[in-house]
Design a protein around this motif. Structure first.
Motif, PDB file in Angstrom:
ATOM      1  N   LEU A  93      43.839 -19.389  14.050  1.00  0.00           N
ATOM      2  CA  LEU A  93      45.039 -20.146  14.408  1.00  0.00           C
ATOM      3  C   LEU A  93      45.370 -19.968  15.884  1.00  0.00           C
ATOM      4  N   GLY A  94      45.150 -18.764  16.412  1.00  0.00           N
ATOM      5  CA  GLY A  94      45.403 -18.527  17.823  1.00  0.00           C
ATOM      6  C   GLY A  94      44.558 -19.409  18.715  1.00  0.00           C
ATOM      7  N   GLU A  95      43.303 -19.615  18.327  1.00  0.00           N
ATOM      8  CA  GLU A  95      42.402 -20.473  19.111  1.00  0.00           C
ATOM      9  C   GLU A  95      42.875 -21.919  19.102  1.00  0.00           C
ATOM     10  N   THR A  96      43.126 -22.454  17.914  1.00  0.00           N
ATOM     11  CA  THR A  96      43.521 -23.864  17.821  1.00  0.00           C
ATOM     12  C   THR A  96      44.947 -24.084  18.324  1.00  0.00           C
ATOM     13  N   GLY A  97      45.833 -23.096  18.093  1.00  0.00           N
ATOM     14  CA  GLY A  97      47.200 -23.216  18.587  1.00  0.00           C
ATOM     15  C   GLY A  97      47.263 -23.184  20.100  1.00  0.00           C
ATOM     16  N   GLY A  98      46.466 -22.321  20.715  1.00  0.00           N
ATOM     17  CA  GLY A  98      46.409 -22.276  22.171  1.00  0.00           C
ATOM     18  C   GLY A  98      45.880 -23.577  22.751  1.00  0.00           C
ATOM     19  N   ASP A  99      44.820 -24.112  22.141  1.00  0.00           N
ATOM     20  CA  ASP A  99      44.248 -25.380  22.602  1.00  0.00           C
ATOM     21  C   ASP A  99      45.213 -26.543  22.372  1.00  0.00           C
ATOM     22  N   LEU A 100      45.987 -26.472  21.287  1.00  0.00           N
ATOM     23  CA  LEU A 100      46.957 -27.533  20.994  1.00  0.00           C
ATOM     24  C   LEU A 100      47.975 -27.657  22.117  1.00  0.00           C
ATOM     25  N   LEU A 101      48.533 -26.531  22.549  1.00  0.00           N
ATOM     26  CA  LEU A 101      49.551 -26.573  23.592  1.00  0.00           C
ATOM     27  C   LEU A 101      48.947 -26.873  24.961  1.00  0.00           C
ATOM     28  N   ALA A 102      47.839 -26.181  25.291  1.00  0.00           N
ATOM     29  CA  ALA A 102      47.273 -26.311  26.633  1.00  0.00           C
ATOM     30  C   ALA A 102      46.540 -27.626  26.852  1.00  0.00           C
ATOM     31  N   GLN A 103      45.773 -28.077  25.836  1.00  0.00           N
ATOM     32  CA  GLN A 103      44.924 -29.249  26.006  1.00  0.00           C
ATOM     33  C   GLN A 103      45.512 -30.507  25.375  1.00  0.00           C
ATOM     34  N   THR A 104      45.768 -30.458  24.071  1.00  0.00           N
ATOM     35  CA  THR A 104      46.235 -31.649  23.369  1.00  0.00           C
ATOM     36  C   THR A 104      47.585 -32.129  23.898  1.00  0.00           C
ATOM     37  N   LEU A 105      48.506 -31.207  24.129  1.00  0.00           N
ATOM     38  CA  LEU A 105      49.833 -31.557  24.639  1.00  0.00           C
ATOM     39  C   LEU A 105      49.892 -31.540  26.167  1.00  0.00           C
ATOM     40  N   HIS A 106      48.756 -31.249  26.810  1.00  0.00           N
ATOM     41  CA  HIS A 106      48.613 -31.332  28.270  1.00  0.00           C
ATOM     42  C   HIS A 106      49.604 -30.438  29.025  1.00  0.00           C
ATOM     43  N   VAL A 107      49.917 -29.288  28.464  1.00  0.00           N
ATOM     44  CA  VAL A 107      50.801 -28.345  29.151  1.00  0.00           C
ATOM     45  C   VAL A 107      50.054 -27.601  30.244  1.00  0.00           C
ATOM     46  N   GLY A 108      48.758 -27.397  30.014  1.00  0.00           N
ATOM     47  CA  GLY A 108      47.952 -26.660  30.985  1.00  0.00           C
ATOM     48  C   GLY A 108      47.819 -25.197  30.607  1.00  0.00           C
ATOM     49  N   TYR A 109      46.709 -24.585  31.043  1.00  0.00           N
ATOM     50  CA  TYR A 109      46.433 -23.205  30.657  1.00  0.00           C
ATOM     51  C   TYR A 109      47.434 -22.221  31.233  1.00  0.00           C
ATOM     52  N   LEU A 110      47.823 -22.398  32.495  1.00  0.00           N
ATOM     53  CA  LEU A 110      48.701 -21.430  33.144  1.00  0.00           C
ATOM     54  C   LEU A 110      50.087 -21.431  32.510  1.00  0.00           C
ATOM     55  N   VAL A 111      50.676 -22.620  32.333  1.00  0.00           N
ATOM     56  CA  VAL A 111      52.014 -22.708  31.730  1.00  0.00           C
ATOM     57  C   VAL A 111      51.972 -22.251  30.279  1.00  0.00           C
ATOM     58  N   ALA A 112      50.939 -22.664  29.548  1.00  0.00           N
ATOM     59  CA  ALA A 112      50.811 -22.256  28.148  1.00  0.00           C
ATOM     60  C   ALA A 112      50.686 -20.734  28.032  1.00  0.00           C
ATOM     61  N   THR A 113      49.933 -20.124  28.949  1.00  0.00           N
ATOM     62  CA  THR A 113      49.798 -18.669  28.948  1.00  0.00           C
ATOM     63  C   THR A 113      51.151 -17.999  29.174  1.00  0.00           C
ATOM     64  N   GLY A 114      51.923 -18.538  30.118  1.00  0.00           N
ATOM     65  CA  GLY A 114      53.256 -17.990  30.372  1.00  0.00           C
ATOM     66  C   GLY A 114      54.160 -18.087  29.160  1.00  0.00           C
ATOM     67  N   ILE A 115      54.102 -19.235  28.464  1.00  0.00           N
ATOM     68  CA  ILE A 115      54.937 -19.431  27.267  1.00  0.00           C
ATOM     69  C   ILE A 115      54.541 -18.454  26.167  1.00  0.00           C
ATOM     70  N   PHE A 116      53.239 -18.352  25.898  1.00  0.00           N
ATOM     71  CA  PHE A 116      52.783 -17.488  24.810  1.00  0.00           C
ATOM     72  C   PHE A 116      52.981 -16.009  25.136  1.00  0.00           C
ATOM     73  N   LEU A 117      52.803 -15.627  26.407  1.00  0.00           N
ATOM     74  CA  LEU A 117      53.035 -14.232  26.772  1.00  0.00           C
ATOM     75  C   LEU A 117      54.508 -13.872  26.632  1.00  0.00           C
ATOM     76  N   ALA A 118      55.392 -14.812  26.993  1.00  0.00           N
ATOM     77  CA  ALA A 118      56.830 -14.558  26.838  1.00  0.00           C
ATOM     78  C   ALA A 118      57.191 -14.385  25.364  1.00  0.00           C
ATOM     79  N   LEU A 119      56.633 -15.251  24.498  1.00  0.00           N
ATOM     80  CA  LEU A 119      56.882 -15.127  23.061  1.00  0.00           C
ATOM     81  C   LEU A 119      56.306 -13.822  22.520  1.00  0.00           C
ATOM     82  N   PHE A 120      55.135 -13.444  23.023  1.00  0.00           N
ATOM     83  CA  PHE A 120      54.513 -12.188  22.591  1.00  0.00           C
ATOM     84  C   PHE A 120      55.386 -10.990  22.959  1.00  0.00           C
ATOM     85  N   VAL A 121      55.913 -10.974  24.181  1.00  0.00           N
ATOM     86  CA  VAL A 121      56.753  -9.861  24.617  1.00  0.00           C
ATOM     87  C   VAL A 121      57.983  -9.740  23.725  1.00  0.00           C
TER      88      VAL A 121
END
Length: 270
Positions: free
Chosen positions: A23-51
């Motif tokens: 799920l982490g693989e497909t969820g990450g790709d969903l936000l970064a690629q499918t929704l065109h958020v981009g890897y950097l912004v998506a990483t920031g969002i997921f790291l904030a949620l993780f913290v």
């Protein structure tokens, strides 16, 4: 005695780990690629949620399946986008990314070992030990994306064959656990790290287009299906834990000085 914060390592544990990392693989790709958020912004969002999630996990006084597996899933999504940013956007490449993250994980394990904390996950009973556990999980789940892409793309094995090879290695590790004298902690951590590239290749195999070697389910439908499966499995585990609570652990000591426990303290009968 201290209440357990981490689950027993059983078949259910491994099934949940593989589903969560897939799920982490497909969820990450969903936000970064499918929704065109981009890897950097998506990483920031997921790291904030993780913290946020890991703070709640560290403050919890006992094992909560939903909270624990939420943190695991977020380390996978953050690891996916972080690894893809390093490898693709930053131009490091799959091989370079795998080397950097492998080195980082090795450093964490050395620090963990030198700290005197146990690397046996089932017996982690201190705040410091649990903190090191989550740092190792975040790096290992980032490494899994790089190593999975390295197998599928750099070595040209494809998603399906990479998943089959990793599954075969997991079976060999299982056989090693039951039929050899190889240290159980070594086998656990090797298997734990390998579940991430296994999840990455399975996730890509399910979601990627057919001309890329996938089944073309898409990141949205694959993520929704995996999320439903994960919630169902967590519910089963939560019911089981409620009926059969995890046994408490003695608070470990090092050089005669008690360490800060990571769970609720319990009185032990004399």
């Amino acid at each position: 005695m201290v209440m357990r914060k981490l689950p027993h390592v059983t078949l259910m544990f491994w099934v949940l780990k593989i589903v969560a990392t897939t799920l982490g693989e497909t969820g990450g790709d969903l936000l970064a690629q499918t929704l065109h958020v981009g890897y950097l912004v998506a990483t920031g969002i997921f790291l904030a949620l993780f913290v946020v999630a890991v703070v709640f996990q560290l403050k919890a006084r006992r094992f909560h399946p939903a909270l624990f597996w939420t943190v695991i899933a977020l380390t996978s999504t953050a690891g996916t986008t972080l690894s893809d940013y390093m490898n693709r956007t930053a131009g490091i490449g799959y091989t370079g990314g795998a080397i950097i993250l492998s080195t980082g994980l090795a450093i964490v394990f050395v620090i963990w070992w030198r700290s005197g904390q146990t690397l046996d996950v089932e017996n982690v009973a201190t705040f410091r030990g649990e903190l090191l556990f989550w740092v190792a999980i975040l790096i290992s789940n980032s490494l899994g994306t790089s190593s999975g892409d390295f197998l599928a793309d750099s070595l040209g094995l494809g998603f399906r064959d990479s998943a089959l090879i990793l599954s075969a290695i997991m079976l060999l590790l299982l056989a090693g656990h039951f039929f050899t004298r190889i240290n159980a902690m070594v086998l656990f951590w090797v298997a734990f790290v390998l579940t991430r590239p296994l999840g990455a290749t399975v996730g890509d195999f399910l979601s990627k287009p057919r001309d890329h070697g996938g089944l073309a389910w898409g990141t949205m439908w694959t993520s929704a299906t995996l999320l439903a499966v994960l919630i169902a499995l967590i519910t089963v585990q939560a019911v089981h834990v409620r009926r059969h609570p995890l046994t408490a652990l003695p608070v470990p000591v090092r050089t005669g000085e008690p360490q800060q426990p990571n769970g609720a303290l319990l009185l032990q009968d004399a």
